[in-house]
Design an enzyme around this catalytic site. Structure first.
Site, short mmCIF file in Angstrom:
data_model
loop_
_atom_site.label_atom_id
_atom_site.label_comp_id
_atom_site.label_asym_id
_atom_site.label_seq_id
_atom_site.Cartn_x
_atom_site.Cartn_y
_atom_site.Cartn_z
N SER A 13 0.85 -1.19 0.00
CA SER A 13 0.00 0.00 0.00
C SER A 13 0.89 1.24 0.00
CB SER A 13 -0.91 -0.02 1.22
OG SER A 13 -0.13 -0.04 2.38
N GLY A 16 0.98 5.68 -3.75
CA GLY A 16 0.64 6.92 -4.40
C GLY A 16 -0.33 6.71 -5.56
N LYS A 17 -1.24 5.75 -5.39
CA LYS A 17 -2.26 5.51 -6.41
C LYS A 17 -3.13 6.75 -6.60
CE LYS A 17 -4.26 2.09 -4.73
NZ LYS A 17 -5.21 1.55 -3.94
N ASP A 146 -6.14 -8.37 -1.22
CA ASP A 146 -6.89 -8.21 0.03
C ASP A 146 -8.26 -8.87 -0.13
OD1 ASP A 146 -4.87 -6.54 0.79
OD2 ASP A 146 -6.00 -4.68 0.58
N GLU A 148 -10.99 -8.01 1.28
CA GLU A 148 -12.11 -7.06 1.18
C GLU A 148 -12.22 -6.34 -0.16
OE1 GLU A 148 -9.95 -3.77 4.03
OE2 GLU A 148 -11.61 -4.96 4.80
N THR A 187 11.45 -7.37 -10.34
CA THR A 187 10.17 -7.33 -11.07
C THR A 187 9.19 -8.41 -10.60
OG1 THR A 187 10.87 -8.84 -12.81
CG2 THR A 187 11.38 -6.52 -13.14
N PRO A 189 7.62 -9.22 -7.70
CA PRO A 189 6.37 -8.85 -7.02
C PRO A 189 5.34 -8.29 -8.00
CG PRO A 189 8.26 -8.01 -5.79
CD PRO A 189 8.80 -8.56 -7.09
N CYS A 380 -10.47 26.51 12.56
CA CYS A 380 -11.52 25.76 13.26
C CYS A 380 -11.23 25.70 14.76
CB CYS A 380 -11.71 24.39 12.61
SG CYS A 380 -13.36 23.74 12.91
N MET A 383 -9.29 28.53 15.85
CA MET A 383 -10.02 29.78 16.05
C MET A 383 -10.70 29.75 17.42
SD MET A 383 -13.70 30.75 14.73
CE MET A 383 -14.47 32.34 14.72
N HIS A 514 -12.56 25.52 7.11
CA HIS A 514 -11.28 24.92 6.69
C HIS A 514 -10.88 25.43 5.30
CE1 HIS A 514 -10.71 21.97 9.93
NE2 HIS A 514 -12.02 21.97 9.98
N GLU A 516 -8.09 25.41 3.92
CA GLU A 516 -7.08 24.57 3.26
C GLU A 516 -7.69 23.59 2.28
OE1 GLU A 516 -8.12 24.30 6.36
OE2 GLU A 516 -7.96 22.28 7.19
N1 GLN Z 1 -13.52 20.21 18.01
C1 GLN Z 1 -14.07 21.40 17.46
C2 GLN Z 1 -15.53 21.26 17.10
O1 GLN Z 1 -16.01 20.16 16.91
C3 GLN Z 1 -13.26 21.86 16.25
C4 GLN Z 1 -13.36 20.93 15.09
C5 GLN Z 1 -12.32 21.18 14.04
O2 GLN Z 1 -11.31 21.83 14.31
N2 GLN Z 1 -12.52 20.69 12.84
O3 GLN Z 1 -16.21 22.23 16.96
#
Ligand code: GLN
Length: 542
Positions: A13, A16-17, A146, A148, A187, A189, A380, A383, A514, A516
């Protein structure tokens, strides 16, 4: 006509599939095709939402509120196409759907079996994707062999048989391990793994061979001969220094060319890869370096912060800057002074998180950043803890805490039991299941005119993805704003704080969502661009 490409993995595993699938998606896109990527996960959880990040890395959240596998994050970052709930399925969900139908009596008295009922359900997941995309790339999680994954392999075998040779192909990702004593890449595997796949009736047409060094033409020929494919279809997939080089490297080795050749598509244009070239150039030739401390809980498995790491890199790309990330286990600050860990740092970030462990350490990191004017980005949980820090240390509310840690005197952060989504009200009780009971997915927020965050976005209206149960308590807004912690972003109904910022600090922003998750190397998120820019400014001061 939609063509389907199934990507399986063999030997081990973590090959990087997901990345390979995402890179192929990007290459096909660069040739002018539309693509969709989806993933089938063979585990029994309904979704990865309740799995520890240690087990499965980050939980990636989509706009429509699905908690999905982190590979969907790669798909989005490489293709720019927002992933959705319908792009990720698990054995757990497949069985749930089938069993619900069984209870309803939909099977009209039939014996419900893996074949055909489970495999049909899997097939309907695949064919549901047959919309407008030229190519649908379906990654099968796990490793061939596997137990599963068997129903999934059987389902894709049947599916391929039904759509025919012109409609589907199979790519198998394998590993060629280097054995120092023999001085060569092995080769065998790969041969065994292909044999395993053939045993369930799937014939891979292209092998993506991961290796840590050049693959000798003789070895490539050997793989072709014993795996019954053309030499050109044995694609060397060498390690590269940045993941954003993968599309360029795979293109050089002929991956997209061979895929088009398989489907006999002759009129495709050459791919325009200039964006990827520019991204890689910026990563490899940065003008400066900053160091960001990520103070969190899952710091020894960086996959738990996958999107965050990438978004920080994107902020670096936008600023021609190398971003070094220093992961710090938050609980360390509960016993030790943060200064030796943080004094040379150019920015501090407290990411999303759950539970009490390490929370006090994170609050120490917030305080350090606030008092020393170091750029601070709270995401999140980051904050929520920033608001608790201000309540305790600026407003003198000693009992300030979150009800996530148990009952407290001043619930600055409290459980949300009701919120609006579109025109509906979503409700939840204290005792509800943990799975799927959070505020999840994209929600709009309204930013305050003239605030730093509004400036950064260049707009008052934003929409970002959420994944949390608790909320900053609006009742403390007035008190905290007296101490310059401004609530500069709110839910459109004014009930839920979405963004806070310290107005007297050079860069201190906390967001309930979030950001990101939406950042891409070719479209870096403005908050990360701005945060890294602030870190560069800070680095020039020390
Ligand atoms: N634990 C916090 C909440 O549930 C923050 C969750 C998070 O940072 N994604 O509100």
């Amino acid at each position: 006509m939609t063509r389907f490409i199934f990507i399986t993995g063999g030997v081990v595993s973590s090959l990087g599939k997901g990345l390979g699938s995402a890179a192929l998606g990007a290459l096909l896109q660069a040739r002018g095709f539309s693509v969709r990527l989806c993933k089938m996960d063979p585990y029994l959880n309904i979704d990865p939402g309740t799995m520890s990040p240690y087990q499965h890395g980050e939980v990636y959240v989509t706009d429509d509120g699905a908690e999905t596998d982190l590979d969907l994050g790669h798909y989005e970052r490489f293709t720019g196409r927002p992933a959705a709930q319908s792009d990720n399925i698990t054995t757990g969900r497949i069985y749930t759907n089938v069993l619900q139908r069984e209870r309803r009596g939909d099977y009209l008295g039939a014996t419900v079996q893996v074949i055909p009922h489970i495999t049909d359900e899997i097939k309907s997941f695949i064919s549901e994707k047959d919309g407008s995309a030229d190519f649908v790339l379906v990654e099968v999680g796990g490793t061939v062999g596997d137990i599963e994954s068997l129903p999934f392999l059987e389902a894709i075998r049947q599916f391929t048989n039904e759509v025919g040779r012109k409609g589907a192909m199979h790519i198998h990702v394998t590993l060629l391990p280097y054995i120092p004593a023999a001085g060569e890449l092995k080769t065998k595997p790969t041969q065994h793994s292909v044999k395993e796949l053939m045993g369930v009736g799937i014939r891979p047409r292209l092998l993506l061979c991961r290796a840590d060094r050049e693959i000798d033409p003789d070895e490539r020929r050997k793989i072709a001969l014993f795996c019954n494919i053309d030499y050109e279809d044995v694609i060397p997939a060498m390690d590269v220094s940045t993941i954003y080089e993968v599309p360029l490297s795979y293109h050089k080795e002929g991956l997209d060319t061979q895929v088009l050749d398989y489907f006999r598509i002759e009129d495709a244009k050459e791919p325009d890869l200039s964006t990827w070239e520019e991204i890689v150039r910026r990563i490899k030739e940065p003008e400066t370096t900053v160091e960001i401390a990520v103070v969190g809980k899952y710091t020894n498995l960086t996959d738990s912060y996958k999107s965050l790491n990438e978004a920080l890199q994107h902020g670096g790309i936008a600023n021609n800057t190398k971003v070094k990330i220093k992961f710090i286990e938050a609980s360390v600050f509960e016993k030790e002074d943060p200064t030796p860990y943080l004094h040379n740092i150019n920015g501090i970030l407290v990411p999303g998180g759950f539970g009490e462990r390490g929370a006090e350490g994170k609050i120490k990191a917030v305080q350090f950043a606030r008092e020393r004017n170091i750029p601070y980005f709270g995401i999140c949980f980051g904050m929520q803890l920033a608001v608790i820090e201000a309540a305790r240390n600026l407003a003198g509310i000693e009992g300030a805490s979150s009800t996530e840690f148990g009952p407290c005197d001043d619930a600055i952060i409290g459980l949300m039991t009701e919120w609006t989504k579109g025109n509906d009200t979503e409700q939840r009780d204290q005792g509800d299941d943990l799975g799927g009971t959070m505020r999840l997915g994209a929600y709009p927020a309204l930013l305050e005119e003239g605030s730093k965050v509004c400036d950064i976005y260049g707009s008052r209206d934003i929409e970002e993805r959420h994944r949390h149960r608790y909320e900053v308590n609006i009742n403390y807004k007035e008190e905290l704003e007296k101490y310059n912690l401004k609530f500069s972003g709110m839910s459109p109904d004014g009930g839920l704080p979405e963004v806070v910022e310290h107005t007297t600090h050079p860069w201190f922003i906390g967001v309930q969502f979030h950001p990101e998750l939406k950042s891409k190397p070719f479209d870096p998120h403005p908050l990360f661009v701005s945060f890294i820019k602030a870190a560069i400014t800070q680095s020039r001061l020390v």
